[in-house]
Design a protein around this motif. Structure first.
Motif, PDB file in Angstrom:
ATOM      1  N   ASP A 109       0.843  -1.182   0.000  1.00 24.83           N
ATOM      2  CA  ASP A 109       0.000   0.000   0.000  1.00 24.83           C
ATOM      3  C   ASP A 109       0.886   1.242   0.000  1.00 24.83           C
ATOM      4  OD1 ASP A 109      -1.626   2.230   0.900  1.00 24.83           O
ATOM      5  OD2 ASP A 109      -3.121   0.746   1.489  1.00 24.83           O
ATOM      6  N   PRO A 110       0.721   2.130  -0.968  1.00 31.22           N
ATOM      7  CA  PRO A 110       1.581   3.313  -1.027  1.00 31.22           C
ATOM      8  C   PRO A 110       1.350   4.289   0.118  1.00 31.22           C
ATOM      9  CG  PRO A 110      -0.142   3.429  -2.692  1.00 31.22           C
ATOM     10  CD  PRO A 110      -0.237   2.073  -2.055  1.00 31.22           C
ATOM     11  N   SER A 111       0.270   4.110   0.855  1.00 31.33           N
ATOM     12  CA  SER A 111      -0.001   5.003   1.978  1.00 31.33           C
ATOM     13  C   SER A 111       0.430   4.366   3.301  1.00 31.33           C
ATOM     14  CB  SER A 111      -1.490   5.351   2.023  1.00 31.33           C
ATOM     15  OG  SER A 111      -2.259   4.169   2.230  1.00 31.33           O
ATOM     16  N   ALA A 112       1.581   3.696   3.278  1.00 29.38           N
ATOM     17  CA  ALA A 112       2.084   3.056   4.496  1.00 29.38           C
ATOM     18  C   ALA A 112       2.079   4.063   5.643  1.00 29.38           C
ATOM     19  CB  ALA A 112       3.489   2.511   4.262  1.00 29.38           C
ATOM     20  N   VAL A 113       1.586   3.620   6.780  1.00 32.36           N
ATOM     21  CA  VAL A 113       1.501   4.522   7.927  1.00 32.36           C
ATOM     22  C   VAL A 113       2.419   4.086   9.069  1.00 32.36           C
ATOM     23  CG1 VAL A 113      -0.811   5.334   7.390  1.00 32.36           C
ATOM     24  CG2 VAL A 113      -0.522   3.312   8.810  1.00 32.36           C
ATOM     25  N   ALA A 114       3.230   3.076   8.809  1.00 34.41           N
ATOM     26  CA  ALA A 114       4.184   2.606   9.809  1.00 34.41           C
ATOM     27  C   ALA A 114       5.471   2.210   9.092  1.00 34.41           C
ATOM     28  CB  ALA A 114       3.617   1.409  10.572  1.00 34.41           C
ATOM     29  N   VAL A 115       6.571   2.350   9.792  1.00 39.91           N
ATOM     30  CA  VAL A 115       7.864   1.915   9.265  1.00 39.91           C
ATOM     31  C   VAL A 115       8.472   0.979  10.284  1.00 39.91           C
ATOM     32  CG1 VAL A 115      10.160   2.625   8.486  1.00 39.91           C
ATOM     33  CG2 VAL A 115       8.186   4.097   8.026  1.00 39.91           C
ATOM     34  N   VAL A 116       8.802  -0.237   9.856  1.00 39.55           N
ATOM     35  CA  VAL A 116       9.458  -1.206  10.719  1.00 39.55           C
ATOM     36  C   VAL A 116      10.926  -1.229  10.312  1.00 39.55           C
ATOM     37  CG1 VAL A 116       9.605  -3.626  11.436  1.00 39.55           C
ATOM     38  CG2 VAL A 116       7.368  -2.593  10.959  1.00 39.55           C
ATOM     39  N   VAL A 117      11.796  -0.878  11.248  1.00 39.79           N
ATOM     40  CA  VAL A 117      13.229  -0.796  10.970  1.00 39.79           C
ATOM     41  C   VAL A 117      13.939  -1.936  11.692  1.00 39.79           C
ATOM     42  CG1 VAL A 117      15.310   0.619  11.145  1.00 39.79           C
ATOM     43  CG2 VAL A 117      13.087   1.707  10.755  1.00 39.79           C
ATOM     44  N   GLY A 118      14.676  -2.711  10.931  1.00 39.50           N
ATOM     45  CA  GLY A 118      15.462  -3.791  11.502  1.00 39.50           C
ATOM     46  C   GLY A 118      16.888  -3.728  10.973  1.00 39.50           C
ATOM     47  N   LEU A 119      17.646  -4.758  11.224  1.00 42.31           N
ATOM     48  CA  LEU A 119      19.018  -4.845  10.744  1.00 42.31           C
ATOM     49  C   LEU A 119      18.960  -5.152   9.247  1.00 42.31           C
ATOM     50  CD1 LEU A 119      22.026  -4.874  11.352  1.00 42.31           C
ATOM     51  CD2 LEU A 119      21.828  -7.303  11.842  1.00 42.31           C
ATOM     52  N   ALA A 120      19.107  -4.116   8.420  1.00 40.87           N
ATOM     53  CA  ALA A 120      18.978  -4.276   6.976  1.00 40.87           C
ATOM     54  C   ALA A 120      19.831  -3.233   6.259  1.00 40.87           C
ATOM     55  CB  ALA A 120      17.520  -4.152   6.567  1.00 40.87           C
ATOM     56  N   PRO A 121      21.140  -3.366   6.329  1.00 43.01           N
ATOM     57  CA  PRO A 121      22.020  -2.349   5.738  1.00 43.01           C
ATOM     58  C   PRO A 121      21.741  -2.052   4.269  1.00 43.01           C
ATOM     59  CG  PRO A 121      23.287  -3.926   7.012  1.00 43.01           C
ATOM     60  CD  PRO A 121      21.884  -4.431   6.958  1.00 43.01           C
ATOM     61  N   LYS A 122      21.345  -3.055   3.500  1.00 41.87           N
ATOM     62  CA  LYS A 122      21.131  -2.806   2.072  1.00 41.87           C
ATOM     63  C   LYS A 122      19.902  -1.950   1.804  1.00 41.87           C
ATOM     64  CE  LYS A 122      18.538  -6.765   0.369  1.00 41.87           C
ATOM     65  NZ  LYS A 122      18.544  -7.877  -0.551  1.00 41.87           N
ATOM     66  N   HIS A 123      19.019  -1.797   2.794  1.00 44.92           N
ATOM     67  CA  HIS A 123      17.827  -0.968   2.631  1.00 44.92           C
ATOM     68  C   HIS A 123      18.043   0.468   3.102  1.00 44.92           C
ATOM     69  CE1 HIS A 123      15.333  -4.231   1.299  1.00 44.92           C
ATOM     70  NE2 HIS A 123      15.659  -4.956   2.353  1.00 44.92           N
ATOM     71  N   PHE A 124      19.181   0.748   3.681  1.00 37.99           N
ATOM     72  CA  PHE A 124      19.442   2.090   4.171  1.00 37.99           C
ATOM     73  C   PHE A 124      20.191   2.887   3.114  1.00 37.99           C
ATOM     74  CE2 PHE A 124      18.263  -0.043   7.996  1.00 37.99           C
ATOM     75  CZ  PHE A 124      17.588   0.935   8.709  1.00 37.99           C
ATOM     76  N   HIS A 125      19.395   3.464   2.222  1.00 43.12           N
ATOM     77  CA  HIS A 125      19.943   4.320   1.172  1.00 43.12           C
ATOM     78  C   HIS A 125      18.951   5.462   0.964  1.00 43.12           C
ATOM     79  CE1 HIS A 125      17.059   2.302  -1.491  1.00 43.12           C
ATOM     80  NE2 HIS A 125      17.537   1.146  -1.039  1.00 43.12           N
ATOM     81  N   TYR A 126      19.376   6.442   0.207  1.00 44.99           N
ATOM     82  CA  TYR A 126      18.581   7.657   0.060  1.00 44.99           C
ATOM     83  C   TYR A 126      17.153   7.388  -0.383  1.00 44.99           C
ATOM     84  CZ  TYR A 126      16.937  12.145  -1.544  1.00 44.99           C
ATOM     85  OH  TYR A 126      16.171  13.268  -1.723  1.00 44.99           O
ATOM     86  N   GLU A 127      16.971   6.592  -1.416  1.00 42.48           N
ATOM     87  CA  GLU A 127      15.636   6.336  -1.959  1.00 42.48           C
ATOM     88  C   GLU A 127      14.702   5.745  -0.909  1.00 42.48           C
ATOM     89  OE1 GLU A 127      13.561   3.430  -5.212  1.00 42.48           O
ATOM     90  OE2 GLU A 127      15.527   4.227  -5.725  1.00 42.48           O
ATOM     91  N   MET A 128      15.182   4.750  -0.168  1.00 46.86           N
ATOM     92  CA  MET A 128      14.350   4.111   0.847  1.00 46.86           C
ATOM     93  C   MET A 128      14.087   5.039   2.034  1.00 46.86           C
ATOM     94  SD  MET A 128      12.550   1.453   1.286  1.00 46.86           S
ATOM     95  CE  MET A 128      13.133   0.136   0.284  1.00 46.86           C
ATOM     96  N   MET A 129      15.092   5.783   2.452  1.00 49.25           N
ATOM     97  CA  MET A 129      14.883   6.726   3.565  1.00 49.25           C
ATOM     98  C   MET A 129      13.889   7.815   3.153  1.00 49.25           C
ATOM     99  SD  MET A 129      16.573   5.722   6.193  1.00 49.25           S
ATOM    100  CE  MET A 129      16.126   4.080   5.683  1.00 49.25           C
ATOM    101  N   ASN A 130      13.983   8.268   1.917  1.00 52.04           N
ATOM    102  CA  ASN A 130      13.039   9.261   1.423  1.00 52.04           C
ATOM    103  C   ASN A 130      11.618   8.700   1.450  1.00 52.04           C
ATOM    104  OD1 ASN A 130      12.420  11.834   0.348  1.00 52.04           O
ATOM    105  ND2 ASN A 130      12.311  10.958  -1.705  1.00 52.04           N
ATOM    106  N   LYS A 131      11.462   7.466   1.038  1.00 49.55           N
ATOM    107  CA  LYS A 131      10.146   6.802   1.045  1.00 49.55           C
ATOM    108  C   LYS A 131       9.610   6.673   2.470  1.00 49.55           C
ATOM    109  CE  LYS A 131       7.869   2.685  -0.794  1.00 49.55           C
ATOM    110  NZ  LYS A 131       8.046   1.428  -1.529  1.00 49.55           N
ATOM    111  N   ALA A 132      10.494   6.339   3.398  1.00 48.09           N
ATOM    112  CA  ALA A 132      10.090   6.159   4.800  1.00 48.09           C
ATOM    113  C   ALA A 132       9.606   7.450   5.428  1.00 48.09           C
ATOM    114  CB  ALA A 132      11.255   5.588   5.607  1.00 48.09           C
ATOM    115  N   PHE A 133      10.193   8.565   5.003  1.00 45.80           N
ATOM    116  CA  PHE A 133       9.822   9.842   5.633  1.00 45.80           C
ATOM    117  C   PHE A 133       8.695  10.574   4.911  1.00 45.80           C
ATOM    118  CE2 PHE A 133      13.964   9.198   7.595  1.00 45.80           C
ATOM    119  CZ  PHE A 133      13.632   9.461   8.918  1.00 45.80           C
ATOM    120  N   GLN A 134       8.146   9.985   3.862  1.00 44.19           N
ATOM    121  CA  GLN A 134       7.025  10.629   3.163  1.00 44.19           C
ATOM    122  C   GLN A 134       5.726  10.420   3.886  1.00 44.19           C
ATOM    123  OE1 GLN A 134       7.218   9.220  -0.878  1.00 44.19           O
ATOM    124  NE2 GLN A 134       8.792  10.692  -1.391  1.00 44.19           N
TER     125      GLN A 134
END
Length: 134
Positions: A109-134
């Motif tokens: 769902d593009p209207s995600a209202v929660a972010v679950v953060v775990g040990l995932a170094p490959k997901h920590f990049h600009y594009e994903m962080m930008n998506k998380a903070f939208q």
């Protein structure tokens, strides 16, 4: 010796208590067998977010532990339970090996209202962080 009639349950941490990495802690299997001979409820807990419960159980079984999947409670279990309780759609920033613990949870769902953060170094990049903070 504990008074088994008073003690209702025991929470056993996994990593560092029953195993360290790919090795069982010496005599931990025997200690678990002795604990299972008592009337207390046993649950196994861990704060790992890098692997799903099924993979964790498989590793523990290979080390000789008699543990059922429903006896294991992880950080991922807690996150999933909260998502279900709050009925929210998450953006999952977790390792791919952790994703099976979220099977059945709508994550597209593009209207995600929660972010679950775990040990995932490959997901920590600009594009994903930008998506998380939208």
């Amino acid at each position: 010796m504990a008074a088994w009639g008073v003690l209702k349950a025991v929470l056993v941490d996994l990593n560092g208590t029953l195993h360290i990495g790919d090795s069982a802690v010496p005599v931990s299997q025997e200690a678990l067998k002795r604990l299972r001979s008592t009337p207390v409820t046993i649950r196994f807990v861990t704060n790992t977010m890098k692997e799903c419960k099924r993979d964790l159980l498989e590793s523990l079984t290979k080390l000789g532990f008699d543990i059922a999947e429903n006896e294991i409670f992880t950080s991922l279990t807690a996150a999933r339970n909260l998502l279900e309780q709050k009925q929210v759609w998450p953006l999952l920033l977790v390792d791919d090996k952790a994703l099976p613990d979220f099977t059945g949870i709508a994550t597209d769902d593009p209207s995600a209202v929660a972010v679950v953060v775990g040990l995932a170094p490959k997901h920590f990049h600009y594009e994903m962080m930008n998506k998380a903070f939208q």
